[in-house]
Design a protein around this motif. Sequence first.
Motif, PDB file in Angstrom:
ATOM      1  N   ILE A 137      65.589  15.091  11.395  1.00 43.74           N
ATOM      2  CA  ILE A 137      66.700  16.044  11.488  1.00 43.74           C
ATOM      3  C   ILE A 137      68.018  15.319  11.723  1.00 43.74           C
ATOM      4  O   ILE A 137      69.040  15.627  11.089  1.00 43.74           O
ATOM      5  N   VAL A 138      68.006  14.326  12.620  1.00 46.24           N
ATOM      6  CA  VAL A 138      69.226  13.586  12.915  1.00 46.24           C
ATOM      7  C   VAL A 138      69.679  12.793  11.692  1.00 46.24           C
ATOM      8  O   VAL A 138      70.866  12.777  11.338  1.00 46.24           O
ATOM      9  N   ALA A 139      68.735  12.148  11.016  1.00 45.93           N
ATOM     10  CA  ALA A 139      69.085  11.369   9.824  1.00 45.93           C
ATOM     11  C   ALA A 139      69.672  12.256   8.738  1.00 45.93           C
ATOM     12  O   ALA A 139      70.655  11.890   8.071  1.00 45.93           O
ATOM     13  N   LYS A 140      69.092  13.433   8.553  1.00 49.34           N
ATOM     14  CA  LYS A 140      69.617  14.355   7.542  1.00 49.34           C
ATOM     15  C   LYS A 140      71.031  14.801   7.869  1.00 49.34           C
ATOM     16  O   LYS A 140      71.885  14.930   6.982  1.00 49.34           O
ATOM     17  N   ALA A 141      71.318  15.023   9.148  1.00 53.00           N
ATOM     18  CA  ALA A 141      72.664  15.429   9.561  1.00 53.00           C
ATOM     19  C   ALA A 141      73.690  14.382   9.179  1.00 53.00           C
ATOM     20  O   ALA A 141      74.812  14.705   8.754  1.00 53.00           O
ATOM     21  N   PHE A 142      73.324  13.112   9.311  1.00 55.59           N
ATOM     22  CA  PHE A 142      74.250  12.022   8.995  1.00 55.59           C
ATOM     23  C   PHE A 142      74.136  11.557   7.547  1.00 55.59           C
ATOM     24  O   PHE A 142      74.849  10.656   7.129  1.00 55.59           O
ATOM     25  N   GLN A 143      73.208  12.131   6.797  1.00 52.85           N
ATOM     26  CA  GLN A 143      72.951  11.748   5.414  1.00 52.85           C
ATOM     27  C   GLN A 143      72.582  10.264   5.325  1.00 52.85           C
ATOM     28  O   GLN A 143      73.068   9.522   4.464  1.00 52.85           O
ATOM     29  N   LEU A 144      71.704   9.854   6.242  1.00 49.14           N
ATOM     30  CA  LEU A 144      71.181   8.497   6.268  1.00 49.14           C
ATOM     31  C   LEU A 144      69.673   8.531   6.014  1.00 49.14           C
ATOM     32  O   LEU A 144      69.014   9.545   6.271  1.00 49.14           O
ATOM     33  N   PRO A 145      69.081   7.422   5.544  1.00 54.42           N
ATOM     34  CA  PRO A 145      67.630   7.411   5.324  1.00 54.42           C
ATOM     35  C   PRO A 145      66.838   7.486   6.623  1.00 54.42           C
ATOM     36  O   PRO A 145      65.711   7.990   6.645  1.00 54.42           O
ATOM     37  N   ASP A 146      67.403   6.952   7.702  1.00 58.63           N
ATOM     38  CA  ASP A 146      66.786   7.019   9.014  1.00 58.63           C
ATOM     39  C   ASP A 146      67.873   6.747  10.048  1.00 58.63           C
ATOM     40  O   ASP A 146      69.011   6.428   9.709  1.00 58.63           O
ATOM     41  N   VAL A 147      67.527   6.891  11.318  1.00 59.10           N
ATOM     42  CA  VAL A 147      68.471   6.624  12.409  1.00 59.10           C
ATOM     43  C   VAL A 147      67.739   5.864  13.500  1.00 59.10           C
ATOM     44  O   VAL A 147      66.681   6.291  13.959  1.00 59.10           O
ATOM     45  N   VAL A 148      68.325   4.725  13.907  1.00 60.93           N
ATOM     46  CA  VAL A 148      67.727   3.935  14.981  1.00 60.93           C
ATOM     47  C   VAL A 148      68.593   3.918  16.232  1.00 60.93           C
ATOM     48  O   VAL A 148      68.134   3.505  17.293  1.00 60.93           O
ATOM     49  N   ALA A 149      69.848   4.353  16.120  1.00 58.06           N
ATOM     50  CA  ALA A 149      70.724   4.383  17.285  1.00 58.06           C
ATOM     51  C   ALA A 149      71.762   5.483  17.133  1.00 58.06           C
ATOM     52  O   ALA A 149      72.226   5.764  16.023  1.00 58.06           O
ATOM     53  N   LEU A 150      72.109   6.099  18.258  1.00 56.45           N
ATOM     54  CA  LEU A 150      73.164   7.106  18.316  1.00 56.45           C
ATOM     55  C   LEU A 150      74.143   6.726  19.413  1.00 56.45           C
ATOM     56  O   LEU A 150      73.735   6.269  20.484  1.00 56.45           O
ATOM     57  N   GLU A 151      75.428   6.957  19.152  1.00 53.19           N
ATOM     58  CA  GLU A 151      76.450   6.707  20.158  1.00 53.19           C
ATOM     59  C   GLU A 151      77.460   7.846  20.163  1.00 53.19           C
ATOM     60  O   GLU A 151      77.950   8.232  19.100  1.00 53.19           O
ATOM     61  N   ILE A 152      77.747   8.407  21.323  1.00 52.30           N
ATOM     62  CA  ILE A 152      78.861   9.335  21.457  1.00 52.30           C
ATOM     63  C   ILE A 152      80.113   8.486  21.632  1.00 52.30           C
ATOM     64  O   ILE A 152      80.305   7.842  22.659  1.00 52.30           O
ATOM     65  N   ILE A 153      80.928   8.452  20.615  1.00 50.54           N
ATOM     66  CA  ILE A 153      82.071   7.549  20.567  1.00 50.54           C
ATOM     67  C   ILE A 153      83.263   8.079  21.347  1.00 50.54           C
ATOM     68  O   ILE A 153      83.971   7.337  22.020  1.00 50.54           O
ATOM     69  N   LYS A 154      83.467   9.419  21.281  1.00 51.73           N
ATOM     70  CA  LYS A 154      84.690   9.974  21.868  1.00 51.73           C
ATOM     71  C   LYS A 154      84.449  11.429  22.241  1.00 51.73           C
ATOM     72  O   LYS A 154      83.701  12.144  21.562  1.00 51.73           O
ATOM     73  N   ARG A 155      85.096  11.868  23.327  1.00 55.69           N
ATOM     74  CA  ARG A 155      85.076  13.268  23.720  1.00 55.69           C
ATOM     75  C   ARG A 155      86.478  13.852  23.655  1.00 55.69           C
ATOM     76  O   ARG A 155      87.474  13.144  23.842  1.00 55.69           O
ATOM     77  N   ASN A 156      86.532  15.154  23.417  1.00 56.93           N
ATOM     78  CA  ASN A 156      87.803  15.874  23.485  1.00 56.93           C
ATOM     79  C   ASN A 156      88.143  16.196  24.934  1.00 56.93           C
ATOM     80  O   ASN A 156      87.276  16.127  25.816  1.00 56.93           O
ATOM     81  N   GLU A 157      89.378  16.610  25.166  1.00 54.08           N
ATOM     82  CA  GLU A 157      89.801  16.944  26.520  1.00 54.08           C
ATOM     83  C   GLU A 157      89.055  18.154  27.072  1.00 54.08           C
ATOM     84  O   GLU A 157      89.006  18.379  28.279  1.00 54.08           O
ATOM     85  N   THR A 158      88.429  18.932  26.201  1.00 58.01           N
ATOM     86  CA  THR A 158      87.652  20.098  26.621  1.00 58.01           C
ATOM     87  C   THR A 158      86.229  19.739  27.026  1.00 58.01           C
ATOM     88  O   THR A 158      85.473  20.606  27.473  1.00 58.01           O
ATOM     89  N   GLY A 159      85.836  18.486  26.853  1.00 60.45           N
ATOM     90  CA  GLY A 159      84.485  18.059  27.173  1.00 60.45           C
ATOM     91  C   GLY A 159      83.537  18.064  26.003  1.00 60.45           C
ATOM     92  O   GLY A 159      82.404  17.575  26.115  1.00 60.45           O
ATOM     93  N   THR A 160      83.942  18.628  24.864  1.00 62.49           N
ATOM     94  CA  THR A 160      83.094  18.605  23.677  1.00 62.49           C
ATOM     95  C   THR A 160      83.060  17.198  23.085  1.00 62.49           C
ATOM     96  O   THR A 160      83.955  16.385  23.301  1.00 62.49           O
ATOM     97  N   VAL A 161      82.014  16.934  22.318  1.00 66.72           N
ATOM     98  CA  VAL A 161      81.908  15.649  21.626  1.00 66.72           C
ATOM     99  C   VAL A 161      82.885  15.645  20.455  1.00 66.72           C
ATOM    100  O   VAL A 161      82.823  16.527  19.588  1.00 66.72           O
ATOM    101  N   ALA A 162      83.771  14.668  20.442  1.00 67.21           N
ATOM    102  CA  ALA A 162      84.730  14.540  19.337  1.00 67.21           C
ATOM    103  C   ALA A 162      84.109  13.783  18.174  1.00 67.21           C
ATOM    104  O   ALA A 162      84.242  14.187  17.014  1.00 67.21           O
ATOM    105  N   GLN A 163      83.412  12.684  18.473  1.00 68.00           N
ATOM    106  CA  GLN A 163      82.796  11.868  17.426  1.00 68.00           C
ATOM    107  C   GLN A 163      81.464  11.322  17.915  1.00 68.00           C
ATOM    108  O   GLN A 163      81.339  10.878  19.055  1.00 68.00           O
ATOM    109  N   ILE A 164      80.469  11.354  17.040  1.00 64.03           N
ATOM    110  CA  ILE A 164      79.162  10.768  17.318  1.00 64.03           C
ATOM    111  C   ILE A 164      78.782   9.892  16.126  1.00 64.03           C
ATOM    112  O   ILE A 164      78.993  10.281  14.975  1.00 64.03           O
ATOM    113  N   ARG A 165      78.252   8.725  16.423  1.00 62.99           N
ATOM    114  CA  ARG A 165      77.958   7.751  15.367  1.00 62.99           C
ATOM    115  C   ARG A 165      76.479   7.427  15.337  1.00 62.99           C
ATOM    116  O   ARG A 165      75.832   7.271  16.374  1.00 62.99           O
ATOM    117  N   ALA A 166      75.942   7.306  14.124  1.00 62.97           N
ATOM    118  CA  ALA A 166      74.544   6.933  13.931  1.00 62.97           C
ATOM    119  C   ALA A 166      74.468   5.607  13.183  1.00 62.97           C
ATOM    120  O   ALA A 166      75.329   5.290  12.360  1.00 62.97           O
TER     121      ALA A 166
END
Length: 421
Positions: A359-388
């Motif tokens: 499911i995670v790989a499909k979201a990122f349109q990658l063949p697979d995912v071995v690592a995830l990183e939350i790169i940045k948050r908005n001032e509201t606390g929501t995730v601004a950017q997540i990297r796979a």
Amino acid sequence: MRISSRVALVALVLSLASAPFARSQEMPQTFTFTGAGYGHGVGMSQIGARAMALAGDSATVILDYYYQGVVIQPVQDNQIIRVNIGHLLSTMKISTATIGGAIEIYSGDIGNQVGVAPLATITNSSSINFSIIGSTVSPSIATKKKTSTIARARIFTLRWSGTSYLQGRESILSVSHSGATARYRYGQMQVRAVKSAALGYRIELTNSLRLHDEYLFGIGEMPSSWPAAALQAQVIASRTYALSKVGVIRSRCDCELFGSIRDQAFLGYAKEAEPRYGHLWKAAVSATTIDDKSGLAITVLNQPVTAYFFSSSGGVTESALNAWGSAKSYTASVPDPASSDVALNPRFATWSRVLTREIVAKAFQLPDVVALEIIKRNETGTVAQIRATSSGGKLALLRGETFRSRTQIPSPWFDLVSVQN
């Protein structure tokens, strides 16, 4: 409990950055997230609206709080709106259980024409079945004794008795597809073959009905048992959202609005027919109606806004800029403490979800995912950017809201807390 907005980075490093995974057992199988709230977080919080109504606030006060710099005023709303109630269908069935009721099928999209001769008429002892054959729709009429076919075509119109399009006994239409059956009382329907880039031709089923009342009676975005002020705020927001979409037919659905969470949930007759509470929703529609051609709407410069709404937040609402990258003056972030109250929001004040690697790989349109990183948050606390990162070292970046939407986790207020190999 609201998720901390100070968490800047959550990283799971599962391999050397310079080399792909050598063994399949080293691949992560699942990723676990915790969070708060349900939905994109932009506009009116429904849990918040309920809390304000319980505290005695009016619908106007609720809307003025969640939508900034707007005017609540009468707007013409008697337009006919086309709502998609069946998307990318291969087959479907339409019938009525109303004794003395009738359904007529016509060739083409006949609009508001009268005096057109139907191809066939059925009663409660029959049904019309539709299937896609090539680039056309093939109808057949089934009775207890036999099945007869109607010549295939690209478009058909359905009318049933007791509506503004066909006189006679008031009928309720039953529409069955995708393993479910829904009921409809108003307007007319169009059955059209539309080409999908991925699937080829499929059936798009739409219900054309009056926005002013017929459409609003069927909106299923809030429990009808909630306080009247909250229901009225929802009606006004739903009316406004629909008005912002009127006049533009989307070719992929043959509609102005989807009758689902792609736009807003349209339940048809089931909403007003709810035991005990259905009449309360209809009363809320009536309470926000000015006359037979207009109702209250949320406006900026006398134009209806795109009135976004959602279930609950992580403690404050989100801006359209943070969620989708496009600023809307009326969607500034405001405190939403009711969403964090477990008594008011028992299911989503906090939540936990496990997502598979696929499911995670499909979201990122990658063949697979071995690592995830939350790169940045908005001032509201929501995730601004997540990297796979894929096993081949390829990186992909998504907005937190895009990741939420694609993976169907409850909200963009989330933390990545664990991984399971």
